[in-house]
Design a protein around this motif. Sequence first.
Motif, PDB file in Angstrom:
ATOM      1  N   UNK A 125      11.958   8.987  -5.849  1.00  0.00           N
ATOM      2  CA  UNK A 125      10.813   9.813  -6.210  1.00  0.00           C
ATOM      3  C   UNK A 125       9.488   9.347  -5.637  1.00  0.00           C
ATOM      4  N   UNK A 126       9.541   8.414  -4.709  1.00  0.00           N
ATOM      5  CA  UNK A 126       8.294   7.888  -4.131  1.00  0.00           C
ATOM      6  C   UNK A 126       8.323   7.965  -2.601  1.00  0.00           C
ATOM      7  N   UNK A 127       7.254   8.533  -2.032  1.00  0.00           N
ATOM      8  CA  UNK A 127       7.103   8.564  -0.580  1.00  0.00           C
ATOM      9  C   UNK A 127       5.775   7.934  -0.202  1.00  0.00           C
ATOM     10  N   UNK A 128       5.702   7.416   1.015  1.00  0.00           N
ATOM     11  CA  UNK A 128       4.423   6.850   1.421  1.00  0.00           C
ATOM     12  C   UNK A 128       4.120   7.072   2.893  1.00  0.00           C
ATOM     13  N   UNK A 129       2.832   6.980   3.216  1.00  0.00           N
ATOM     14  CA  UNK A 129       2.369   6.949   4.598  1.00  0.00           C
ATOM     15  C   UNK A 129       1.445   5.752   4.707  1.00  0.00           C
ATOM     16  N   UNK A 130       1.765   4.853   5.643  1.00  0.00           N
ATOM     17  CA  UNK A 130       0.882   3.704   5.857  1.00  0.00           C
ATOM     18  C   UNK A 130      -0.153   4.093   6.900  1.00  0.00           C
ATOM     19  N   UNK A 178       4.080  10.566  -5.488  1.00  0.00           N
ATOM     20  CA  UNK A 178       5.009  10.210  -6.559  1.00  0.00           C
ATOM     21  C   UNK A 178       5.417  11.461  -7.327  1.00  0.00           C
ATOM     22  N   UNK A 179       6.697  11.622  -7.539  1.00  0.00           N
ATOM     23  CA  UNK A 179       7.225  12.800  -8.231  1.00  0.00           C
ATOM     24  C   UNK A 179       6.956  12.717  -9.730  1.00  0.00           C
ATOM     25  N   UNK A 180       6.915  13.890 -10.404  1.00  0.00           N
ATOM     26  CA  UNK A 180       6.662  13.914 -11.852  1.00  0.00           C
ATOM     27  C   UNK A 180       7.634  13.007 -12.604  1.00  0.00           C
ATOM     28  N   UNK A 181       7.128  12.317 -13.629  1.00  0.00           N
ATOM     29  CA  UNK A 181       7.981  11.498 -14.486  1.00  0.00           C
ATOM     30  C   UNK A 181       8.297  10.134 -13.914  1.00  0.00           C
ATOM     31  N   UNK A 182       7.979   9.920 -12.658  1.00  0.00           N
ATOM     32  CA  UNK A 182       8.288   8.635 -12.036  1.00  0.00           C
ATOM     33  C   UNK A 182       7.197   7.632 -12.391  1.00  0.00           C
ATOM     34  N   UNK A 196      -8.084  -5.494 -10.701  1.00  0.00           N
ATOM     35  CA  UNK A 196      -7.853  -6.774 -10.027  1.00  0.00           C
ATOM     36  C   UNK A 196      -6.812  -7.591 -10.770  1.00  0.00           C
ATOM     37  N   UNK A 197      -6.783  -8.869 -10.487  1.00  0.00           N
ATOM     38  CA  UNK A 197      -5.781  -9.777 -11.046  1.00  0.00           C
ATOM     39  C   UNK A 197      -5.632  -9.695 -12.559  1.00  0.00           C
ATOM     40  N   UNK A 198      -6.700  -9.356 -13.241  1.00  0.00           N
ATOM     41  CA  UNK A 198      -6.655  -9.379 -14.697  1.00  0.00           C
ATOM     42  C   UNK A 198      -5.805  -8.236 -15.281  1.00  0.00           C
ATOM     43  N   UNK A 199      -5.622  -7.198 -14.506  1.00  0.00           N
ATOM     44  CA  UNK A 199      -4.970  -6.012 -15.034  1.00  0.00           C
ATOM     45  C   UNK A 199      -3.498  -5.978 -14.642  1.00  0.00           C
ATOM     46  N   UNK A 200      -2.654  -5.763 -15.643  1.00  0.00           N
ATOM     47  CA  UNK A 200      -1.258  -5.511 -15.338  1.00  0.00           C
ATOM     48  C   UNK A 200      -0.999  -4.081 -15.748  1.00  0.00           C
ATOM     49  N   UNK A 201      -0.559  -3.268 -14.818  1.00  0.00           N
ATOM     50  CA  UNK A 201      -0.411  -1.876 -15.228  1.00  0.00           C
ATOM     51  C   UNK A 201       0.831  -1.217 -14.646  1.00  0.00           C
ATOM     52  N   UNK A 202       1.212  -0.132 -15.294  1.00  0.00           N
ATOM     53  CA  UNK A 202       2.404   0.607 -14.905  1.00  0.00           C
ATOM     54  C   UNK A 202       2.096   2.104 -14.984  1.00  0.00           C
ATOM     55  N   UNK A 203       1.620   2.664 -13.893  1.00  0.00           N
ATOM     56  CA  UNK A 203       1.227   4.077 -13.908  1.00  0.00           C
ATOM     57  C   UNK A 203       2.460   4.985 -13.969  1.00  0.00           C
ATOM     58  N   UNK A 204       2.322   6.104 -14.721  1.00  0.00           N
ATOM     59  CA  UNK A 204       3.404   7.098 -14.731  1.00  0.00           C
ATOM     60  C   UNK A 204       2.816   8.492 -14.507  1.00  0.00           C
ATOM     61  N   UNK A 205       3.447   9.252 -13.630  1.00  0.00           N
ATOM     62  CA  UNK A 205       2.977  10.604 -13.332  1.00  0.00           C
ATOM     63  C   UNK A 205       3.241  11.474 -14.558  1.00  0.00           C
ATOM     64  N   UNK A 206       2.174  12.071 -15.109  1.00  0.00           N
ATOM     65  CA  UNK A 206       2.265  12.621 -16.459  1.00  0.00           C
ATOM     66  C   UNK A 206       2.237  14.150 -16.557  1.00  0.00           C
ATOM     67  N   UNK A 258       5.690  11.568   5.994  1.00  0.00           N
ATOM     68  CA  UNK A 258       6.022  10.873   4.736  1.00  0.00           C
ATOM     69  C   UNK A 258       7.364  10.166   4.882  1.00  0.00           C
ATOM     70  N   UNK A 259       7.444   8.969   4.346  1.00  0.00           N
ATOM     71  CA  UNK A 259       8.653   8.175   4.425  1.00  0.00           C
ATOM     72  C   UNK A 259       9.068   7.827   3.008  1.00  0.00           C
ATOM     73  N   UNK A 260      10.350   8.025   2.706  1.00  0.00           N
ATOM     74  CA  UNK A 260      10.826   7.742   1.355  1.00  0.00           C
ATOM     75  C   UNK A 260      10.927   6.237   1.154  1.00  0.00           C
ATOM     76  N   UNK A 261      10.334   5.736   0.080  1.00  0.00           N
ATOM     77  CA  UNK A 261      10.357   4.290  -0.144  1.00  0.00           C
ATOM     78  C   UNK A 261      10.939   3.924  -1.505  1.00  0.00           C
ATOM     79  N   UNK A 262      11.504   4.892  -2.193  1.00  0.00           N
ATOM     80  CA  UNK A 262      12.082   4.590  -3.495  1.00  0.00           C
ATOM     81  C   UNK A 262      12.429   5.898  -4.159  1.00  0.00           C
TER      82      UNK A 262
END
Lengths: 201, 219
Positions: free
Chosen positions: B119-124, B138-142, B178-188, B113-117
């Motif tokens: 509370x956020x880590x990723x693996x490509x 993604x960590x809680x609340x992020x 897809x393109x039509x959706x603008x969204x902002x997910x939050x870990x709940x 896992x690599x930290x990219x922000x």
Amino acid sequence: MLEDDPEGKKVNAATDLAHERQARERENWTRALATLAETRDRKLFAELFAHFGPRVKAYIIRLGMPMATAEEITQEAMLSVWRKAHLFNAAKASASTWIFTLTRNLCIDRMRRERHMEYELPDDKADPQERHDGEQAVLEQRMRKAIDTLPDAQAQVLFLSYYEGKSHSEIAEQLGIPLGSVKSRLRLAFGKLKQHWEGES
Amino acid sequence: MNISHHFDDATLISYSSGSLPQGMALLVASHLHWCPECRVRTEETDTIGGALLDALAPVALADDALEQLLARLDAVEVEPAPAPAPVQNSDNDDELPAPLAAVLGQPIDALPWRRVGYGVQQVDLGLEGPGATRLLRIQPGISVPHHTHRGNELTLILRGSYTDEVGRFQRGDVADVDTEVQHQPIVDTDQECICLIATDAPLKFSGLIGRLAQPFIGL
Ligand SMILES: [Zn+2]
């Protein structure tokens, strides 16, 4: 005049007959494939090869493969039919559908130049939709009939997906329409095909 | 598993027709592994392929095609590595769907896992083809910055849950936007959320935070 057109009725009756004949043929091929798994009969295999080989080749050519490659993949696909016949489940798919998926996987393989990961999916034993052998072939025939009735715009995106292997974005670019329109056309097409699938059973 | 969000029909058509990029196909196969409902729908989209195969005008094969093939029937097949055995109805909350497990080759917590922000880590996953395939942790609340999409984006929840404008997504659910959706997910919840995300084009962030975060997260 239209409602009392004997000519038109004749034409419809003839089309219905042709569809019935095709449905029977599909059923027969599906049985043949199921039999092959048990008998390993080479003569039967040769018959399956004669029917499906040229169609498989046509499909591969449509996907944009060169002639020689198409010939080669057709051989591979039909060899898979022989080797994997024991995995064929006539209650889940018709012969055409099963052979289509085998060929598709081989083409993906070839295009990515790496082994296609063939995912073994759980076997749905208690599937409420479980159908008796041959019924899939009838459903497929119904599907084929329904495809003929799709509006051109919907048939087009379906053909570009299945025959040319184009992604949604590629189709959008080619037709000069938004990505969302490509998806809604596919959705509409599938919805109509499903009506035929479910409605007439 | 209680799955309430599934694929768009258009996505399953692309899966059946073999026109999805590798990562998206992997994600679809992973959800199918868990979801009997989508497996039935995929049988239907496969059947379209069968009907279309049958509709094609046959193209003649080489004269000796059958002969050549019959000669190969007895050849001993070199067996490729067997596919991993499917595991069903596992109660283990960390169980990965077999297709994904086969690609990762190790447990999810052992990955680099690599930290990219914050509370956020990723693996490509480094798969080929257009777009990208990555695991995001993604960590809680992020919350992930507001973003829209130029192409399609598929998300499969592997652990935890998040909520966005569309609804609540839990383990096994997929978000297909897809393109039509603008969204902002939050870990709940207080549990981290791990998901597999596959795109066929880079994401486009909107808003100041998005523009700042984009080069940073590299989504
Ligand atoms: Zn599903």
